[in-house]
Motif scaffolding. Structure first.
Motif, PDB file in Angstrom:
ATOM      1  N   GLU A   6       0.832  -1.197   0.000  1.00  0.00           N
ATOM      2  CA  GLU A   6       0.000   0.000   0.000  1.00  0.00           C
ATOM      3  C   GLU A   6       0.868   1.249   0.000  1.00  0.00           C
ATOM      4  N   LEU A  20      -5.179   6.517  -2.166  1.00  0.00           N
ATOM      5  CA  LEU A  20      -4.423   5.358  -1.713  1.00  0.00           C
ATOM      6  C   LEU A  20      -4.302   4.369  -2.865  1.00  0.00           C
ATOM      7  N   CYS A  22      -2.872   0.215  -3.800  1.00  0.00           N
ATOM      8  CA  CYS A  22      -2.445  -1.072  -3.286  1.00  0.00           C
ATOM      9  C   CYS A  22      -2.184  -1.997  -4.465  1.00  0.00           C
ATOM     10  N   TRP A  36     -10.886  -2.303   0.629  1.00  0.00           N
ATOM     11  CA  TRP A  36     -10.229  -1.340   1.516  1.00  0.00           C
ATOM     12  C   TRP A  36     -10.996  -1.306   2.829  1.00  0.00           C
ATOM     13  N   TYR A  97      -6.272  -0.277   5.294  1.00  0.00           N
ATOM     14  CA  TYR A  97      -5.683  -1.535   4.870  1.00  0.00           C
ATOM     15  C   TYR A  97      -6.334  -2.005   3.578  1.00  0.00           C
ATOM     16  N   CYS A  98      -5.551  -2.559   2.678  1.00  0.00           N
ATOM     17  CA  CYS A  98      -6.148  -3.237   1.539  1.00  0.00           C
ATOM     18  C   CYS A  98      -6.095  -4.742   1.784  1.00  0.00           C
TER      19      CYS A  98
END
Length: 127
Positions: A6, A20, A22, A36, A97-98
């Motif tokens: 990421e 963002l 990833c 996500w 977070y992915c």
């Protein structure tokens, strides 16, 4: 083994934007969705958005609809997903977070549906 990397977090004032990204490599053949999620301090992880890797179908949490946009770029050896975040609010502050997984219908924003996670990237929105 799958790898999720990421990038793109940072600090921004309310009303600002961040994107963002990833990149997932070595994806299992069965991987259906990239998602996500975010986890504010002291709170549980929550789903933000998800996208079907083959279908491009998108799902959003109500709290981000109309402000966030998820997209993906399918390359031969990796898939990159982007989360464009506009009109950011202080309540969007969290670690993002992915993830990848094979969620059942209606479960695209449930963390338990996902198998692998990135290391997370911090997003901080100040008022």
């Amino acid at each position: 083994q799958v790898q999720l990397v990421e990038s793109g977090g940072g600090s921004v004032q309310a009303g600002g934007s961040l994107t963002l990204s990833c990149t997932a490599s070595r994806l299992p053949y069965s991987t259906a969705y990239m998602g996500w999620f975010r986890q504010p301090p002291g709170k549980e992880r929550e789903g933000v958005a998800a996208i079907g890797i083959s279908t491009g179908r998108t799902v959003y949490a109500d709290s981000v609809k109309g402000r966030f946009t998820i997209s993906r770029d399918n390359a031969k050896s990796a898939v990159t997903t982007y989360l464009q975040m506009n009109s950011l609010k202080p309540e969007d502050t969290a670690k993002y977070y992915c993830s990848i997984g094979q969620p059942a219908g209606g479960a695209q924003l449930q963390a338990l549906s996902y198998d692998a996670w990135g290391q997370g990237t911090q997003v901080t929105v100040s008022s």
